[in-house]
Structures are given as C-alpha cells and as structure tokens.
Motif scaffolding. Structure first.
Motif, short mmCIF file in Angstrom:
data_model
loop_
_atom_site.label_atom_id
_atom_site.label_comp_id
_atom_site.label_asym_id
_atom_site.label_seq_id
_atom_site.Cartn_x
_atom_site.Cartn_y
_atom_site.Cartn_z
N TYR A 97 0.85 -1.19 0.00
CA TYR A 97 0.00 0.00 0.00
C TYR A 97 0.88 1.25 0.00
O TYR A 97 1.65 1.48 0.93
CB TYR A 97 -0.93 -0.01 1.21
CG TYR A 97 -1.90 -1.16 1.17
CD1 TYR A 97 -3.09 -1.05 0.48
CD2 TYR A 97 -1.59 -2.38 1.79
CE1 TYR A 97 -3.98 -2.13 0.40
CE2 TYR A 97 -2.47 -3.45 1.72
CZ TYR A 97 -3.66 -3.32 1.03
OH TYR A 97 -4.53 -4.38 0.95
N CYS A 98 0.76 2.02 -1.07
CA CYS A 98 1.52 3.27 -1.23
C CYS A 98 0.52 4.39 -1.48
O CYS A 98 0.55 5.07 -2.51
CB CYS A 98 2.50 3.15 -2.39
SG CYS A 98 3.65 1.78 -2.26
N ALA A 101 -0.69 10.37 1.95
CA ALA A 101 -1.41 11.05 3.04
C ALA A 101 -2.45 11.93 2.37
O ALA A 101 -2.13 12.99 1.83
CB ALA A 101 -0.44 11.87 3.90
N GLY A 326 -2.29 11.11 6.90
CA GLY A 326 -2.78 9.88 6.32
C GLY A 326 -4.22 9.59 6.72
O GLY A 326 -4.71 10.07 7.74
N PHE A 334 -4.62 1.00 11.53
CA PHE A 334 -4.28 2.42 11.37
C PHE A 334 -3.99 3.02 12.72
O PHE A 334 -4.71 2.78 13.70
CB PHE A 334 -5.44 3.16 10.70
CG PHE A 334 -5.15 4.59 10.35
CD1 PHE A 334 -4.29 4.89 9.31
CD2 PHE A 334 -5.74 5.63 11.05
CE1 PHE A 334 -4.02 6.22 8.96
CE2 PHE A 334 -5.48 6.95 10.72
CZ PHE A 334 -4.62 7.25 9.66
N THR A 340 -0.57 6.86 10.22
CA THR A 340 0.18 5.85 9.45
C THR A 340 -0.36 4.46 9.75
O THR A 340 -1.09 4.24 10.72
CB THR A 340 1.68 5.88 9.77
OG1 THR A 340 1.86 5.58 11.17
CG2 THR A 340 2.29 7.23 9.45
N VAL A 341 0.05 3.51 8.90
CA VAL A 341 -0.26 2.09 9.14
C VAL A 341 0.89 1.50 9.95
O VAL A 341 2.06 1.64 9.57
CB VAL A 341 -0.41 1.34 7.80
CG1 VAL A 341 -0.51 -0.16 8.03
CG2 VAL A 341 -1.64 1.84 7.05
N VAL A 360 3.65 -1.72 3.40
CA VAL A 360 3.40 -0.30 3.15
C VAL A 360 4.71 0.38 2.76
O VAL A 360 5.80 -0.06 3.13
CB VAL A 360 2.82 0.42 4.40
CG1 VAL A 360 1.36 0.08 4.60
CG2 VAL A 360 3.63 0.10 5.66
N TRP A 363 4.39 7.77 2.40
CA TRP A 363 3.86 8.57 3.52
C TRP A 363 2.95 7.76 4.44
O TRP A 363 2.90 8.02 5.63
CB TRP A 363 3.12 9.78 2.99
CG TRP A 363 4.03 10.91 2.60
CD1 TRP A 363 5.39 10.93 2.70
CD2 TRP A 363 3.64 12.17 2.07
NE1 TRP A 363 5.88 12.14 2.26
CE2 TRP A 363 4.83 12.91 1.87
CE3 TRP A 363 2.42 12.75 1.74
CZ2 TRP A 363 4.82 14.21 1.35
CZ3 TRP A 363 2.41 14.03 1.22
CH2 TRP A 363 3.59 14.76 1.03
N ILE A 364 2.19 6.79 3.91
CA ILE A 364 1.32 6.00 4.78
C ILE A 364 2.16 5.10 5.68
O ILE A 364 1.67 4.61 6.71
CB ILE A 364 0.31 5.18 3.95
CG1 ILE A 364 -0.88 4.74 4.81
CG2 ILE A 364 0.99 3.99 3.27
CD1 ILE A 364 -1.72 5.87 5.37
N LYS A 365 3.42 4.93 5.35
CA LYS A 365 4.34 4.13 6.15
C LYS A 365 5.07 4.98 7.18
O LYS A 365 5.14 4.63 8.37
CB LYS A 365 5.35 3.45 5.23
CG LYS A 365 6.53 2.77 5.92
CD LYS A 365 7.53 2.26 4.89
CE LYS A 365 8.78 1.71 5.53
NZ LYS A 365 9.79 1.30 4.51
#
Length: 453
Positions: A97-98, A101, A326, A334, A340-341, A360, A363-365
């Motif tokens: 998952y990329c 945010a 995010g 989450f 973030t995740v 991940v 940014w979500i990482k």
C-alpha cells in the motif's frame, strides 16, 4: 512467479515496483491506482509552472513501462464500491500500500469551516485538474488572501494566486483554472508562520521564485525578523540562505502600491472571522472576512508562546498549509495518532505481529516527511522485506491473471494504453486552445478519453 499488487502510482508506488522487478526476475507487479492517470502527486500536487519537478514523470513512466510492470488505473481499493482489502489478498501473493497522506491537518480554531476557508490541497487539486476537485468559487470576490504555513506548498499556492497569464499559459493548467486565476482581483497575499524565519520549511529556491514574479512586490517586516533570537551564522546552510533572502527583502525599498506578497512571522491563527453582513458575495455575509492572529515569541524549548496581543488580517480566502495527514483504509490497521499504518520495516503489523503478504511504503508508512527522493530508500526497505518473505508468500494459490478476476467482479481497469489515449486527448485539447498540453479535468472526460482507441 510472484505476483505483487502495488496500490498507488505516485513516486513511492513506482519506486517500490522498480525495486521489486530490479531485485528479482521472478516478480511481476500490477500498479493499481484509483485514478485513470498515473504519477500521483507528481501530476496532481506539483505546481504547473514547476516543469523541472514535473519532468520526473519521465523516469516514473520508465518504471510503468517495464515488461514486468502493469498499470491498472481506475481501481478503487477499500471504501464504498471499492475492492476490499481481503479480496486483494486473494488475487495477489503480496500487496504493498503506497496510498500517501490524502488529507490536510486542520487548524482547530473557531470559524475554520466558514465559506472561503479551504485546505491548500483542495486549491492545489483544483488548479492541477484532479477529477475530484471542483471550481468552488475559490477566488470569487477575493481581494486579499491569507496562506497559513511557511513550507513549499504554501509558497506554491501563494505564487499561483498572483501568477499572470503570460507565465501560466505555457503550462498544462486546465483552461478553466487559467481563466479564473488570470481574471482574479486579488491584490495582496499574506503568507504567515507561527514561528520565525529560521524555522520555516520552504527551500531557498522556492522562496526566491516569489521575488522573481513580474509586477509583484514582496514585503517582509524587519521587526518580525528581529524577533528571532537565532544567529543566522549558527544555522544550517539552507536555513541561513532563507534568512538572507528574507533580510534582503526587508531592507529593500517598497515599490509603489500594487499587487504584493507579505511574508509574516510569529503569528498564530486563533480564529477565522466572518465578513460583515452585506459586504460579501455570500448570503448573509457569512463568508470569511479576516483571520485573527496572536503574536507569538520564541520560548526556551524551540517553540513559541502566545503574548496575548492580537492582529486581524483581512482576507476573503484562507488556505491552510500546515501539513498532510494519512487516512485510514478500510481493512487495514491504522494509527490515528501518527496517521500511518503500523509496520516493521514495511511489513504491516496486525495485533502486534507482522501480517503475511501486507506491506506499506511512502507517507502512509513513515508519515508526510521528506522530499520525493526520500521515497527511494523507503520503497527499497519495503521491497527487501517482501522479497525476504517471497518463498513463503509464493505458496499461496492466486489467479494466473488477476485482471480477469477484477473484471468478473465488475471492475474494468484502465490499462496503460488507456492512459496513452488520455495523453493524446490532452495534447489535442492544447492544440485546439493554442496552447501546449492542457489537462482534462473531470472524470467523464478522462474515462471517455481512456476508452477511445
């Protein structure tokens, strides 16, 4: 053959796909995106007059045209009508998952939801032709604008608010946004930070562009610069150059009254105030009319503290640019505190342990930090984690071609050839308008172009 789905075709998604196929010839990657167009924020977040940064699309294109990489646009993951996360895991050996945010941080002050108050991202999406954006009358009746924040996005929107037709016409900005911006009655933009110039996040290159705008006077209050106790000689080179540029503007004689940009510091927003009834275009005068700021001073911890002294800055448009955040994706864990995740070296963590086949990057990482290039090492770390797990992941039974399963479920992805059709349509639109390439700005037109041979 290990089949991997990468969700998101921005830099982090493309760099993840690149790391995977370059590191292992036995990997095939499908890059899925909710939009029919690739490149993420490089297409929809970089200002249209920043051609050098936008040229990064050339290298991302090379990734998406790799023989073991496939672009699948128009595929929504999670949410109403979207492909469930659980179904993705049935179609691929692994999913990365990329998704970035997707929203902005809020100010958390009274009046923030008044008409005329927007996030910078909403404004950027409009002039970048994001199909979810709409002409929300951003500039209708606007004479003065306030941009809250002193990062590069704040500089971008400030610059775009005062750009002239001669500078914007050669870009790919959609025609409606070009017409609106160039007909705007804005004569002043205030870009405001709650701390001092030494703490500003903009780069010197971006900052200097404001001083090169034709017919625009850039003003800096020498008194606000003097509030900063930091000795410029002790600053890192980038911050020192910023302070030098600001000091140069503060010392320069002011140009005759005209369109101007005011750079303000040590001011914290505490409220957005409505326009007086009958003075604006909104019924009942409920549109924003000013921002109330509290003067701040540096504290001993590197932050600022309020002084109890206030200043109202007139504005019929307020754009907040105080950071991204995010958004939770249905089916994934989450962390609301970080946006973030949860993960370990890119492996998604569920109930305290890594979840097989879920990863991940971007940014979500790690949160909305760094520049575009920061996504390379971030993506590589995740790709290495995935490849280390490959032997176990490959035991899962997945379809030989996930696209057939997607279509059976009512999802008809836009292939790379569909994106190329959109490119041709945007070039043709530009030619019709006597310009270069001009972006298509709505879902129906984009999807219609994508389905045109």
């Amino acid at each position: 053959m290990l089949r991997v789905a990468v969700i998101g075709s921005g830099p982090s998604g493309c760099y993840t796909a690149q790391s995977l196929v370059q590191s292992d010839p036995g990997v095939r990657v499908d890059v899925l995106d909710r939009l029919p167009c690739p490149y993420g924020l490089v297409r929809y977040g970089v200002a249209p007059d920043h051609e050098k940064i936008k040229s990064l699309q050339v290298s991302l294109r090379g990734v998406l045209e790799h023989e073991r990489v496939r672009f699948l646009g128009g595929v929504r993951v999670g949410g109403p009508g979207g492909l469930p996360v659980e179904r993705l895991r049935e179609l691929y050996h692994a999913v990365v998952y990329c998704v970035g945010a997707a929203t902005d941080r809020r100010l958390g002050v009274p009046g923030e939801d008044l008409p005329g108050s927007w996030s910078a991202t909403e404004f950027v999406s409009w002039y970048s032709a994001h199909p979810d954006a709409a002409d929300s009358g951003f500039l209708r009746g606007v004479r003065s604008a306030v941009v809250i924040g002193v990062g590069n996005v704040a500089v971008d929107v400030t610059r775009m608010l005062v750009r002239g037709a001669a500078e914007l016409r050669p870009t790919d900005i959609p025609q409606a946004a070009l017409d609106t911006l160039t007909a705007s009655g804005i004569d002043e933009v205030h870009m405001v930070g709650r701390r001092g110039p030494a703490q500003a996040r903009f780069t010197t290159k971006e900052l200097r562009e404001l001083g090169a705008l034709p017919g625009i006077d850039v003003r800096v209050d020498p008194g606000e610069l003097a509030l900063d106790p930091v000795d410029p000689a002790t600053l890192p080179p980038a911050q020192r150059r910023n302070v030098e540029v600001l000091r140069g503007w503060a010392a320069a004689p002011q140009a005759p009254a005209g369109r101007r940009i005011d750079l303000r510091f040590f001011l914290r927003p505490v409220a957005l105030l409505p326009e007086a009834p009958g003075t604006g275009p909104e019924p009942g005068g409920e549109r924003v009319g000013a921002v109330r700021f509290e003067r701040t001073v540096p504290d001993e911890h590197g932050g600022v503290t309020g002084t109890g002294r206030f200043e109202d800055v007139p504005a019929q448009l307020v754009l907040r640019s105080v950071g991204y955040r995010g958004v939770a994706l249905d089916g994934l864990p989450f962390d609301a505190s970080t946006g973030t995740v949860p993960h370990v070296a890119g492996r998604v963590v569920r109930d305290g342990v890594p979840s097989p086949g879920e990863y991940v990057a971007g940014w979500i990482k790690r949160g909305p930090t760094g520049v575009i290039g920061t996504n390379r090492p971030c993506a590589k770390e995740t790709a290495l984690s995935l490849l280390a797990d490959a032997a176990t992941l490959a035991r899962a039974d997945v379809p030989a071609d996930p696209v057939a399963a997607l279509r059976a479920g009512g999802i008809d992805p836009v292939p790379w050839s569909g994106w190329l059709s959109i490119e041709r349509a945007e070039a043709a639109l530009g030619a019709d308008l006597g310009r270069s390439v001009v972006k298509l700005a709505d879902w129906d037109t984009l999807l219609g172009a994508a389905r045109t041979p």
